[in-house]
Design an enzyme around this catalytic site. Structure first.
Site, PDB file in Angstrom:
ATOM      1  N   ARG A  54       0.713  -1.438   0.078  1.00  8.96           N
ATOM      2  CA  ARG A  54      -0.223  -0.148  -0.082  1.00  8.96           C
ATOM      3  C   ARG A  54       0.987   1.373  -0.025  1.00  8.96           C
ATOM      4  O   ARG A  54       1.923   1.380   0.220  1.00  8.96           O
ATOM      5  CB  ARG A  54      -0.822   0.078   1.004  1.00  8.96           C
ATOM      6  CG  ARG A  54      -2.251  -0.950   1.136  1.00  8.96           C
ATOM      7  CD  ARG A  54      -2.924  -1.111   2.287  1.00  8.96           C
ATOM      8  NE  ARG A  54      -2.354  -1.259   3.405  1.00  8.96           N
ATOM      9  CZ  ARG A  54      -1.822  -0.390   4.499  1.00  8.96           C
ATOM     10  NH1 ARG A  54      -2.301   0.876   4.257  1.00  8.96           N
ATOM     11  NH2 ARG A  54      -1.318  -0.743   5.452  1.00  8.96           N
ATOM     12  N   LYS A 197      -8.536  -2.356   1.350  1.00 10.59           N
ATOM     13  CA  LYS A 197      -8.441  -1.312   2.289  1.00 10.59           C
ATOM     14  C   LYS A 197      -9.039   0.074   2.153  1.00 10.59           C
ATOM     15  O   LYS A 197      -9.555   0.534   3.067  1.00 10.59           O
ATOM     16  CB  LYS A 197      -6.713  -1.201   2.509  1.00 10.59           C
ATOM     17  CG  LYS A 197      -6.159  -2.389   3.401  1.00 10.59           C
ATOM     18  CD  LYS A 197      -6.982  -2.794   4.586  1.00 10.59           C
ATOM     19  CE  LYS A 197      -6.007  -3.590   5.756  1.00 10.59           C
ATOM     20  NZ  LYS A 197      -5.431  -5.022   5.583  1.00 10.59           N
ATOM     21  N   HIS A 216      -9.815  -3.286  12.495  1.00  5.58           N
ATOM     22  CA  HIS A 216      -9.073  -4.213  11.573  1.00  5.58           C
ATOM     23  C   HIS A 216      -8.322  -5.292  12.391  1.00  5.58           C
ATOM     24  O   HIS A 216      -7.539  -5.162  13.351  1.00  5.58           O
ATOM     25  CB  HIS A 216      -7.899  -3.343  11.428  1.00  5.58           C
ATOM     26  CG  HIS A 216      -6.844  -3.651  10.495  1.00  5.58           C
ATOM     27  ND1 HIS A 216      -5.432  -3.478  10.955  1.00  5.58           N
ATOM     28  CD2 HIS A 216      -6.707  -4.363   9.485  1.00  5.58           C
ATOM     29  CE1 HIS A 216      -4.718  -3.927   9.844  1.00  5.58           C
ATOM     30  NE2 HIS A 216      -5.373  -4.874   9.025  1.00  5.58           N
ATOM     31  N   SER A 235       0.000  -5.122  10.444  1.00  5.99           N
ATOM     32  CA  SER A 235       0.580  -6.033   9.199  1.00  5.99           C
ATOM     33  C   SER A 235       1.371  -6.957  10.025  1.00  5.99           C
ATOM     34  O   SER A 235       2.741  -6.475  10.580  1.00  5.99           O
ATOM     35  CB  SER A 235       0.980  -5.339   8.218  1.00  5.99           C
ATOM     36  OG  SER A 235       1.138  -5.956   7.031  1.00  5.99           O
ATOM     37  N   LYS A 239      -2.839 -11.942  12.313  1.00 12.01           N
ATOM     38  CA  LYS A 239      -4.291 -12.179  12.423  1.00 12.01           C
ATOM     39  C   LYS A 239      -4.763 -12.981  11.303  1.00 12.01           C
ATOM     40  O   LYS A 239      -5.793 -13.835  11.648  1.00 12.01           O
ATOM     41  CB  LYS A 239      -4.853 -10.661  11.744  1.00 12.01           C
ATOM     42  CG  LYS A 239      -4.838  -9.452  12.675  1.00 12.01           C
ATOM     43  CD  LYS A 239      -5.407  -8.350  12.062  1.00 12.01           C
ATOM     44  CE  LYS A 239      -4.977  -7.707  10.707  1.00 12.01           C
ATOM     45  NZ  LYS A 239      -3.365  -7.350  10.737  1.00 12.01           N
ATOM     46  N   THR A 240      -4.112 -13.436  10.257  1.00 19.37           N
ATOM     47  CA  THR A 240      -4.722 -14.238   9.397  1.00 19.37           C
ATOM     48  C   THR A 240      -4.076 -15.750   9.340  1.00 19.37           C
ATOM     49  O   THR A 240      -5.082 -16.498   9.723  1.00 19.37           O
ATOM     50  CB  THR A 240      -4.158 -13.759   7.623  1.00 19.37           C
ATOM     51  OG1 THR A 240      -4.714 -12.584   7.447  1.00 19.37           O
ATOM     52  CG2 THR A 240      -4.593 -14.974   6.889  1.00 19.37           C
ATOM     53  N   ASP A 254      -9.502 -10.001   8.509  1.00 15.86           N
ATOM     54  CA  ASP A 254      -8.959  -8.859   8.441  1.00 15.86           C
ATOM     55  C   ASP A 254      -9.878  -7.709   8.945  1.00 15.86           C
ATOM     56  O   ASP A 254      -9.200  -6.821   9.329  1.00 15.86           O
ATOM     57  CB  ASP A 254      -8.544  -8.415   7.054  1.00 15.86           C
ATOM     58  CG  ASP A 254      -7.417  -7.381   7.085  1.00 15.86           C
ATOM     59  OD1 ASP A 254      -6.336  -7.356   7.734  1.00 15.86           O
ATOM     60  OD2 ASP A 254      -7.628  -6.601   6.268  1.00 15.86           O
ATOM     61  N   ARG A 319       1.534 -12.453  -1.703  1.00 13.95           N
ATOM     62  CA  ARG A 319       0.062 -12.487  -1.151  1.00 13.95           C
ATOM     63  C   ARG A 319      -0.692 -13.492  -1.820  1.00 13.95           C
ATOM     64  O   ARG A 319      -0.503 -13.600  -3.058  1.00 13.95           O
ATOM     65  CB  ARG A 319      -0.515 -11.197  -0.988  1.00 13.95           C
ATOM     66  CG  ARG A 319      -0.171 -10.214  -0.134  1.00 13.95           C
ATOM     67  CD  ARG A 319      -0.817 -10.136   1.104  1.00 13.95           C
ATOM     68  NE  ARG A 319      -0.151  -9.264   1.943  1.00 13.95           N
ATOM     69  CZ  ARG A 319      -0.871  -8.752   3.237  1.00 13.95           C
ATOM     70  NH1 ARG A 319      -1.712  -9.641   3.782  1.00 13.95           N
ATOM     71  NH2 ARG A 319      -0.141  -8.078   4.095  1.00 13.95           N
TER      72      ARG A 319
END
Ligand code: ATP
Ligand code: MN
Length: 528
Positions: A54, A197, A216, A235, A239-240, A254, A319
């Protein structure tokens, strides 16, 4: 299907390919994008070009009288006048009009029908269309037939740059949010994550306006009780990875909202980091990256199309995006009850924070507003110092309101539902980056299991002398000696020195927020 008319946006391209199926988008990608290939697993490999992450500094928000008092202006939400938005929007549309054909994806954001937004994505690349087909909630044929006008439109002209002479432009990349017209214009970046996002950013404006907390975080739920857990983190904090847990239902990886009735996922897919992805450590995610998924910026064997997940020659941020139902225990629809547990994930590269601590309500506010994680230095020779990153609400770049708005919503929800709050360090143990090593995923998973089984509620705790939180001193399947980090360092004085350094960074960062919080919260972060 009736031809989609985009003339209301000033788009006059005749050939509009509307809601193509993944197989068709594969064919389009292979036909029109010279470097797209099918991986041996069946995933579509695509490349995002120069930008492989990003561009937070290039995000702009239109300043408008009806929302200007609501927006947290500053480096996160850089203001642009409406006229600049008009220039960029027209630039994007002019570019789209030069194309022989365009792709349009219509989908939903938000699994709760009371809160969902109808999102339309207009783009030039089949890869972007497949990505958003994957990441948005896919409407049923009936829902599509009655879709009507979208609530939000994303104009992705990322292949074409912004003009640096346009007022307010500081680079060739611009991601422009217009809260009034509910539009997002993308110029000068083809990183697909900007679109998902961007949707979170819009939800972060509209949801709190309706008293709903947008977050988030990832989320899982208990298969018997339906009670959920939410895992916040910046990041790379896990989380994932940690939400792909076969023992529980996956709600999402997410973006979620917490309403009066429970939580809902905003998305229809997951977007996992693929660097060093292995079938042994992350079997659920590994098997999900198959036909219908998008693999970004990875390298592969020319003959076999086998992906080399260890290769980071294009970017560290490789990703995989896959529909949420590719994870076997995903719960569809992605809704669950109120969170019993709220977990703050941090990847502390200083190796100071304990693997798991329990937070009081005041500590919860302090750490939520701080949003700490650390980045390890790049691959530059000689640079070994970790860098602390503070990002309010564990998602600073996507906030629209002042962090205090989200913090207050979180406080009242946690209080009402008596959720337990935990700080989990998925980062370094046994010393800082360079000396120690990253916490074993197996141990972090055991910690999360123990939170869910209720074992940690009554576990023995030790108060941390510097941060004041309750450090959990015993956890099933985790060696006790790693639970108190000072014990894992060969030099205890160096530990104290590093811990004080980190505490100082916390204090420095919190200064901006001190006035907006109670004296109790102010005092809850650092003791020294
Ligand atoms: P983003 O917001 O960018 O999507 P994320 O919080 O979802 O980030 P993950 O995709 O889960 O982050 O990335 C965590 C990475 O760290 C994975 O590559 C995972 O394999 C690795 N990892 C190593 N050790 C651990 C650990 N102890 N806990 C969690 N993840 C770990
Ligand atoms: Mn993630």
């Amino acid at each position: 299907m009736k031809r989609l008319d985009l003339s209301t946006y000033g788009i006059v391209v005749e050939d509009i390919r509307h809601n193509l199926a993944p197989a068709t988008l594969y064919q389009e990608a292979l036909r029109t994008e010279k470097d797209s290939v099918i991986a041996s697993s069946g995933a579509l490999i695509a490349y995002s070009g120069v930008k492989t992450g990003r561009s937070p500094r290039d995000k702009h928000v239109v300043r408008h009288p009806s929302s200007e008092h609501e927006v947290w202006w500053g480096p996160v939400n850089v203001e642009i006048p409406e006229a600049t938005f008009g220039v960029n929007r027209e630039r994007a549309i002019d570019y789209l009009n030069t194309r022989a054909l365009l792709y349009v994806v219509d989908g939903f954001a938000g699994w709760d029908p009371d809160y969902r937004l109808k999102v339309r994505v207009i783009c030039t690349r089949p890869y972007h269309a497949l990505f958003m087909h994957t990441m948005l909630i896919r409407p049923t044929p009936d829902e599509l037939a009655s879709f009507g006008e979208p609530d939000v439109v994303i104009f992705n002209a990322g292949r074409f740059p912004a003009n640096r002479h346009t007022t307010g432009m500081t680079s060739k990349t611009s991601v422009d949010v217009n809260l009034e017209s509910r539009e997002l214009v993308i110029l000068g970046t083809e990183y697909a994550g900007e679109m998902k996002k961007g949707v979170l950013t819009l939800m972060n404006y509209f949801m709190p306006k309706r008293g709903v907390l947008s977050m988030h975080c990832s989320a899982t739920a208990d298969k018997e009780t339906g009670a959920s857990s939410i895992l916040f983190g910046l990041s790379g904090t896990g989380k994932t990875t940690l939400s792909a847990d076969p023992k529980r239902y996956l709600i999402g990886d997410d973006e979620h909202c917490w309403t009066e009735t429970g939580i809902f996922n905003i998305e229809g897919g997951c977007y996992a980091k693929a660097i060093y992805l292995s079938p042994e450590l992350e079997p659920d995610i590994y098997q999900a990256i198959r036909f219908g998924s998008v693999l970004e910026n990875v390298s592969y064997d020319e003959d076999t199309h086998t992906v080399d997940f260890a290769d980071h020659s294009i970017t560290e941020n490789t990703r995989g995006a896959y529909p949420i139902e590719f994870i076997q225990n995903a719960k569809i629809p992605c809704l669950a009850g109120h969170p019993e547990n709220v977990i703050f994930l941090t990847c502390d590269a200083f190796g100071v924070l304990p693997p798991v601590s329990r937070l009081s309500p005041e500590q919860t506010m302090y750490h939520f507003i701080s949003g700490y994680t650390a980045k390890v230095a790049g691959t530059e020779v000689g640079i070994t110092e970790p860098q602390a990153t503070f990002s309010p609400c564990f998602g600073g770049p996507f906030l629209v309101w002042h962090p205090g708005k989200y913090a207050e919503l979180l406080r009242s929800r946690i209080e009402a539902h008596k959720s337990n709050v935990w700080l989990v360090n998925t980062g370094w143990s046994g010393g800082a980056y360079g000396t120690g090593e990253r916490m074993k995923l197996r141990f972090t998973r055991s910690i999360v299991d123990a939170i869910h089984s209720g074992d940690l509620v009554n576990a023995p705790v030790v108060e941390d002398p510097i941060f004041g939180f309750s450090v959990v001193a015993a956890c099933p399947n985790v060696p006790s000696e790693i639970l108190l980090p000072k014990q894992t360092w060969t030099d205890p004085d160096l530990y104290d020195h590093t811990a004080r350094k980190l505490a100082h960074l916390f204090r420095e960062n919190f200064r901006t927020y001190e006035e907006g919080v109670s004296p109790e919260v102010r005092a809850a972060g650092v003791r020294i």
